[in-house]
Write an enzyme that holds these catalytic residues in place. Structure first.
Site, PDB file in Angstrom:
ATOM      1  N   HIS A  62       0.791  -1.279   0.092  1.00  0.00           N
ATOM      2  CA  HIS A  62       0.092   0.164  -0.001  1.00  0.00           C
ATOM      3  C   HIS A  62       0.764   1.259  -0.001  1.00  0.00           C
ATOM      4  CE1 HIS A  62      -4.135  -1.832   0.683  1.00  0.00           C
ATOM      5  NE2 HIS A  62      -3.303  -2.819   1.471  1.00  0.00           N
ATOM      6  N   LYS A 109      -8.178  14.002   4.655  1.00  0.00           N
ATOM      7  CA  LYS A 109      -7.607  12.783   4.712  1.00  0.00           C
ATOM      8  C   LYS A 109      -6.318  12.931   5.781  1.00  0.00           C
ATOM      9  CE  LYS A 109      -6.124  13.878   0.492  1.00  0.00           C
ATOM     10  NZ  LYS A 109      -6.173  12.693  -0.715  1.00  0.00           N
ATOM     11  N   ARG A 110      -5.598  11.627   6.020  1.00  0.00           N
ATOM     12  CA  ARG A 110      -4.790  12.067   6.930  1.00  0.00           C
ATOM     13  C   ARG A 110      -3.836  13.277   6.701  1.00  0.00           C
ATOM     14  NH1 ARG A 110      -4.520   8.066  11.451  1.00  0.00           N
ATOM     15  NH2 ARG A 110      -2.652   8.981  11.859  1.00  0.00           N
ATOM     16  N   LYS A 151       1.083  14.507   1.220  1.00  0.00           N
ATOM     17  CA  LYS A 151      -0.379  14.794   0.751  1.00  0.00           C
ATOM     18  C   LYS A 151      -0.387  16.124   0.675  1.00  0.00           C
ATOM     19  CE  LYS A 151      -2.148  10.835   3.222  1.00  0.00           C
ATOM     20  NZ  LYS A 151      -3.074   9.719   2.316  1.00  0.00           N
ATOM     21  N   THR A 202      -8.334   6.876  -1.959  1.00  0.00           N
ATOM     22  CA  THR A 202      -9.686   6.215  -2.185  1.00  0.00           C
ATOM     23  C   THR A 202     -10.739   7.383  -1.913  1.00  0.00           C
ATOM     24  OG1 THR A 202      -9.292   5.497   0.075  1.00  0.00           O
ATOM     25  CG2 THR A 202      -9.348   3.702  -1.753  1.00  0.00           C
ATOM     26  N   LYS A 224     -14.253   8.521  -3.781  1.00  0.00           N
ATOM     27  CA  LYS A 224     -15.419   9.010  -3.030  1.00  0.00           C
ATOM     28  C   LYS A 224     -15.992  10.220  -3.415  1.00  0.00           C
ATOM     29  CE  LYS A 224     -13.553   5.846   0.494  1.00  0.00           C
ATOM     30  NZ  LYS A 224     -12.773   6.067   1.747  1.00  0.00           N
TER      31      LYS A 224
HETATM   32  C1  GPK Z   1      -0.965   3.024   3.169  1.00  0.00           C
HETATM   33  F1  GPK Z   1       1.095   2.012   3.915  1.00  0.00           F
HETATM   34  C2  GPK Z   1      -0.130   2.809   3.981  1.00  0.00           C
HETATM   35  C3  GPK Z   1      -0.743   2.744   5.456  1.00  0.00           C
HETATM   36  O1  GPK Z   1       0.199   2.585   6.434  1.00  0.00           O
HETATM   37  N1  GPK Z   1      -1.807   3.185   5.839  1.00  0.00           N
HETATM   38  C4  GPK Z   1      -2.591   3.649   4.345  1.00  0.00           C
HETATM   39  O2  GPK Z   1      -3.885   4.113   4.840  1.00  0.00           O
HETATM   40  C5  GPK Z   1      -3.075   4.017   1.900  1.00  0.00           C
HETATM   41  N2  GPK Z   1      -2.218   3.514   3.463  1.00  0.00           N
HETATM   42  C6  GPK Z   1      -2.382   4.539   1.014  1.00  0.00           C
HETATM   43  O3  GPK Z   1      -1.736   5.840   1.437  1.00  0.00           O
HETATM   44  C7  GPK Z   1      -3.545   5.215  -0.151  1.00  0.00           C
HETATM   45  O4  GPK Z   1      -2.884   5.595  -1.182  1.00  0.00           O
HETATM   46  C8  GPK Z   1      -4.246   3.913  -0.403  1.00  0.00           C
HETATM   47  O5  GPK Z   1      -5.280   4.337  -1.121  1.00  0.00           O
HETATM   48  C9  GPK Z   1      -4.728   3.203   0.891  1.00  0.00           C
HETATM   49  O6  GPK Z   1      -3.803   2.872   1.643  1.00  0.00           O
HETATM   50  C10 GPK Z   1      -5.575   1.862   0.408  1.00  0.00           C
HETATM   51  O7  GPK Z   1      -4.827   1.125  -0.339  1.00  0.00           O
END
Ligand code: GPK
Length: 808
Positions: free
Chosen positions: A351, A542-543, A548, A650, A654
C-alpha cells in the site's frame, strides 16, 4: 419486510433486549432496539447460509488486516437489507436518522488502508464470496481529535463504552498464543529431530464476530476480531500458584495486547507491543483456519485449497512463518511440503512506497518476542537465497537486497521481503503504483519472477459512499436510470445521456446545494464558522501528511488572500476551503500543518477586507461518520500529493462519485480517474513522477523557485512575518525553512502550476451549466472505482475464488 413486522420487532427488542418501557425510552434505547432488530435479520441470513458456506468444496478468503474502519453499522445495514423506508414507516414520526446518528463508529484503523478493508468486506458480502476479515478488537481505536487553540489534541476513543450490539463474543473458539521464551530440540517417538517453543508468556485470543451483510444479496461475511485475555488457568497452575495479585497483574499485562491501535499512518513505531499485536492476531487467525479446515474433514495437505489468505500490507506478514511453524512443528509436515502449501496460500498487497512505512524489526527484538519464528525465517531465507545464487551466481549485491534479513548495519527482519518470499502474488493498489512496486520497490524480486506482480486498482463501496451518504443524489439518479446501479456501478454510464439536459442539471445543482447547506449547518454547529452554501466548496479530507501536501493548499489560500489585500476589488469565485484529517500524535510537522491551517483560518475568516470571498475551515475529528456528510457537499476534490507518493487514494474516488471535480497530480488512482472521466473533466497540474525523479536527480533547489516567483516569495514572507501567529515569527519556521531548504515533497516546484490550475477552476465554476455537466460526467464514469470490481479482480486473478451462490 413490512413496516408492521418491523414495528413489532422494534417493540419486542425494546422490551426484551433493551429492557425499557416505551414511555420512558430515550433515543439511545430506541437506537438499541432498532439495532437489535436489524442484527436479528442479519443473523437469520448468517445462520441460513451456514451449510452453503461450509460445504467441503467451498474455498474461502481470509483477509488479514491490522485495521478495519467499517463506520457505523446501522444505517448501512438497513440500506443493504433494503428496509430503510419500511423502518422509517415503522417508526411513524420518530426520527430514524437521529437514532442512526447516535452510533459510535468502530475506529479500528488509521485511514485509507483500514477503510479499504471495510469496503472490501461490503463487496465480498454483496457478491456472495465466502470470506472472513480477521483483525484486532482494539479496546481503544483511533483517538478522537479536538482542536484547542488551533492545535490537535488527542482524546481517548471509547467506542465500546455504550456497548456494541453488532458483535458476538465466541469464547468457545478462543485460541492460546505463545510469546517470548526460547526453543528446544528434542527427538520424537519416531526418532525424528523436532523443535519446540517454550514461551515465557501465553495470552488467550477471544474472537468477537460481526457479520457484515451484503447489499440485497442475502449474503454475509464475517468480521472476526481478536481480543486478548489472560490465560488464567495457566497462571494459577504453572506459575503463580496461589499468587492472586501476581495473576491479576498478569491479566492486565495480557490484555494490553489488544488495548490500543497505534495511531501512525505510514510511519514505523518499532515498538515491541506492536509486534506482539501483529503476531497475536495472526496466530489466532491461522489457528482458527486450521481448526475450520480440520473440522470440515479436510487434511492440512489441502489447507491452500480451503483458504487463500490476503495480507493487507506487511502488518500480518508474520503469518508466513506462523503457518510454517504450525505445519512443521505441530503437525510434523516435511519442510518442502509445508513450504509449498504456504506459498500457495498467501498473497500480499503493498500500500505504500514511503520508505518510513516499510516495516522492519531489529533482530534482537524480533528474536525475543518470536524466537521460533526467527529460526524459521532463517531457514526460509537460507533456502531462498540458495536458489537466488544458482540463478545469479556471484551477485552478492542482489542477494543482500533480496535477503529477508537486512545485514547492512544493525540487523533487521524485513517484513516486505518475508511477505514477498512467502506469497504467490503481490499487488499494488493502482496502475502507476503497481509499476513503481516493480521498478522501485522490488526490482530484484521482479527480475526473479515478473509473473508474480499484479495490479488491482482500489475501489470504494457505492452503498455507503453514495446510497447511504447522499440520498438526494441517489434519488435523482434512480429517477433517471432506475436503481440497479448500486450493485452494478458501470450502469452510471447511462447518466451521460443527461449530462447536457438543462432540467437534469438544475436538479443536480439543487441536490448539491442542499448537501452543502446541510454541511454548512454542521460546520457552524461544530466550529462556529458561518460559510455560504453557494460558494465553491473546496475540500481536502485525509490524514495529514507532508506528502499529501495540505500545506500546498494553504499556500494557495494565502495567495488568494494576498491578492485580495492588494486589490480590494478583485473578483474571484467565492470559496470555502474545508480541511479534515488527523495527524499521528508524534508527527511534529503534520501537527504544525494543522496549526497553520487553523491560524490562517482565524486571520482570513475575520478580515473584513476579504469580503467573505474566502472562508477556511478545519473540521475536527475527521472519521467515516463525518466523511459521509462531507463527500456529498464537495464541489472540488483536492488530490495534490507529490507524484509517485500516493499509492492510490480512495477519497479521490468517493468525492468524484459524489459529483466533485478533481484538482490533482498524476499520482495514484488520479491517473485512472482522469482516464475514465476524460482529461477535459479533470484539473491536472504538476510534475509527473518521472519529472519529479529527474528534478531530484539534477539537484533540486527549492529556494530558486521561491526567489524566481515574487508571489510565492510574498506568501512565504507573509507566513514568516507572524501575521498568522499573533506576531510569532518562529512558529511556522519549521515549515517554511523546510520548504526553502529541502522541500522533500516539491511544493515549491509545483506551486505555480497549482495556483494557475486553481485559477482555471475559478473560471470554470462561473459557468455553472458547464461545471454541472462535468460533475454529471464524473459520476457517470466512476463505475470502474466500485469495490465490487476490485474484489472480483482479486477473486478471479489472485484468489481463484468463486461466489458460493450464483449471482442474482
Ligand atoms: C498506506 F502504507 C499505508 C498505510 O500504512 N496506511 C494507509 O492508509 C493507504 N495507506 C495509502 O496511502 C493510500 O494511497 C491507499 O489508497 C490506501 O492505503 C489503500 O490502499
Amino acid at each position: 419486510m413490512s413496516p408492521e413486522i418491523l414495528k413489532a420487532a422494534f417493540a419486542d427488542n425494546l422490551n426484551f433486549a433493551v429492557g425499557r418501557p416505551a414511555e420512558i425510552a430515550t433515543p439511545e434505547d430506541w437506537y438499541q432496539a432498532i439495532a437489535f432488530s436489524v442484527r436479528d435479520r442479519i443473523m437469520h441470513r448468517w445462520v441460513r447460509q451456514f451449510e452453503k458456506r461450509n460445504a467441503p468444496d467451498v474455498r474461502q478468503v481470509a483477509y488479514l488486516s491490522a485495521e478495519f474502519l467499517p463506520g457505523p453499522h446501522l444505517g448501512n445495514s438497513l440500506l443493504n437489507l433494503g428496509i430503510t423506508d419500511n423502518a422509517r414507516k415503522a417508526l411513524a414520526g420518530q426520527d430514524l436518522d437521529l437514532y442512526i446518528g447516535l452510533e459510535e463508529e468502530p475506529g479500528l484503523g488509521n485511514g485509507g488502508l483500514g477503510r479499504l478493508a471495510a469496503c472490501y468486506l461490503d463487496s465480498l458480502a454483496t457478491l456472495c464470496y465466502p470470506a472472513t476479515g480477521y483483525g484486532i478488537r482494539y479496546e481503544f481505536g483511533i483517538f478522537d481529535q479536538s482542536i484547542k487553540d488551533g492545535w490537535q489534541v488527542e482524546v481517548t476513543d471509547k467506542w465500546l463504552l455504550p456497548g456494541n450490539i453488532w458483535e458476538i463474543k465466541r469464547p468457545n473458539f478462543a485460541q492460546v498464543v505463545k510469546i517470548g521464551g526460547h526453543t528446544e530440540t528434542y527427538t520424537d517417538e519416531h526418532g525424528a529431530f523436532r523443535v519446540r517453543w517454550i514461551p515465557d508468556r501465553v495470552v488467550v485470543g477471544v474472537p468477537y464476530d460481526t457479520p457484515i451483510v451484503g447489499y440485497l444479496s442475502d449474503s454475509c461475511v464475517l468480521l472476526r476480531l481478536w481480543s486478548a485475555e489472560a490465560a488464567q488457568s495457566f497462571d494459577f497452575a504453572d506459575f503463580n500458584r496461589g499468587d492472586y495479585y501476581g495473576a491479576v497483574e498478569e491479566k492486565v499485562f495480557s490484555e494490553n495486547i489488544s488495548k490500543v491501535l497505534y495511531p501512525n499512518d505510514e510511519q514505523l513505531e518499532g515498538k515491541r507491543l506492536r509486534l506482539e499485536q501483529q503476531y497475536f492476531f495472526v496466530a489466532c487467525s491461522i489457528k482458527d483456519m486450521i481448526r475450520l479446515c480440520l473440522r470440515r474433514g479436510s487434511t492440512l495437505e489441502r489447507f491452500h485449497e480451503m483458504f487463500c489468505v490476503q495480507l493487507n500490507d506487511t502488518h500480518p506478514a508474520i503469518a508466513v512463518a506462523e503457518l510454517m511453524r504450525q505445519l512443521v512443528d505441530k503437525y510434523a509436515m516435511p519442510w518442502e511440503r509445508a513450504w509449498d502449501i504456504t506459498r500457495r496460500t498467501f498473497s500480499y498487497t503493498n500500500h505504500t512506497l514511503m520508505p518510513e512505512a516499510l516495516e522492519k524489526w531489529p533482530l534482537p527484538l524480533f528474536g525475543s518476542v518470536l524466537p521460533r519464528h526467527l529460526e524459521i525465517i532463517y531457514e526460509i531465507n537460507r533456502r531462498f537465497l540458495d536458489e537466488v545464487r544458482t540463478r545469479f551466481p556471484g551477485d552478492e549485491g542482489k542477494i543482500a537486497r533480496l535477503s529477508i534479513i537486512d545485514e547492512s548495519g544493525e540487523k533487521y527482519v524485513r517484513m516486505a521481503n518475508l511477505a514477498m518470499v512467502g506469497s504467490h502474488t503481490v499487488n499494488g493498489v493502482a496502475a502507476l503504483h503497481s509499476e513503481l512496486v516493480k521498478t522501485q520497490l522490488f526490482p530484484d524480486f521482479h527480475d526473479l519472477d515478473p509473473k508474480r506482480f499484479q495490479n488491482v486498482t482500489n475501489g470504494v463501496t457505492p452503498r455507503r459512499f453514495l446510497g447511504l451518504s447522499n440520498p438526494g443524489l441517489t434519488r435523482l439518479i434512480d429517477g433517471r436510470i432506475g436503481d440497479s446501479w448500486l450493485s452494478n456501478l458501470d450502469r452510471l454510464r447511462e447518466l451521460e445521456a443527461f449530462a447536457g439536459d438543462v432540467g437534469f442539471q438544475q436538479d443536480w445543482m439543487r441536490v448539491k446545494l442542499e448537501n452543502k447547506t446541510r454541511l454548512a449547518r454542521i460546520i457552524r454547529d461544530r466550529t462556529g464558522v458561518v460559510v455560504d452554501p453557494s460558494s465553491l466548496f473546496d475540500i481536502q479530507v485525509k490524514r495529514i501528511h507532508e506528502y499529501k501536501r495540505q500545506h500546498l493548499n494553504v499556500l494557495h489560500i494565502i495567495t488568494l488572500y494576498q491578492r485580495i489585500k492588494h486589490d480590494p476589488r478583485l473578483q474571484i469565485t467565492p470559496r470555502t476551503f474545508l480541511f479534515g484529517g488527523k495527524a499521528a500524535p508524534g508527527y511534529f510537522m503534520a501537527k504544525l500543518i494543522i496549526k497553520l491551517i487553523n491560524s490562517v483560518a482565524e486571520t482570513v475568516n475575520q478580515d473584513p477586507a476579504v469580503r467573505d470571498l474566502i472562508k477556511v475551515v478545519f473540521l475536527p475529528d475527521y472519521n467515516v461518520k463525518h466523511a459521509q456528510n462531507i463527500y456529498p457537499a464537495a464541489d472540488l476534490s483536492e488530490q495534490i500529493s507529490t507524484a509517485g507518493k500516493e499509492a492510490s487514494g480512495t477519497g479521490n474516488m468517493k468525492l468524484s462519485l459524489n459529483g466533485a471535480l478533481t484538482i490533482g497530480t498524476l499520482d495514484g488512482a488520479n491517473v485512472e480517474i482522469r482516464e475514465e472521466v476524460g482529461a477535459e473533466n479533470f484539473f491536472l497540474f504538476g510534475l509527473t513522477c518521472e519529472q519529479a525523479a529527474r528534478l531530484r536527480a539534477g539537484g533540486y533547489n527549492p529556494g530558486d523557485y521561491c526567489h524566481g516567483d515574487p508571489e510565492l516569495r510574498g506568501v512565504i514572507e507573509l507566513i514568516d512575518s507572524g501575521l498568522f501567529s499573533h506576531g510569532d515569527r518562529d512558529l511556522f519556521r519549521p515549515i517554511t525553512a523546510h520548504l526553502l531548504e529541502r522541500d522533500d515533497y516539491l511544493l515549491m516546484a509545483d506551486y505555480r502550476p497549482y495556483v494557475n490550475c486553481q485559477q482555471e477552476v475559478d473560471h470554470a465554476y462561473r459557468d455553472r451549466h458547464h461545471w454541472t455537466r462535468m460533475s454529471i460526467l464524473n459520476v457517470a464514469r466512476m463505475g470502474k472505482f466500485s469495490s465490487d470490481r476490485a474484489v472480483r479482480e482479486y477473486a478471479d486473478n489472485i484468489w481463484k475464488l468463486k461466489p458460493f451462490a450464483p449471482e442474482a
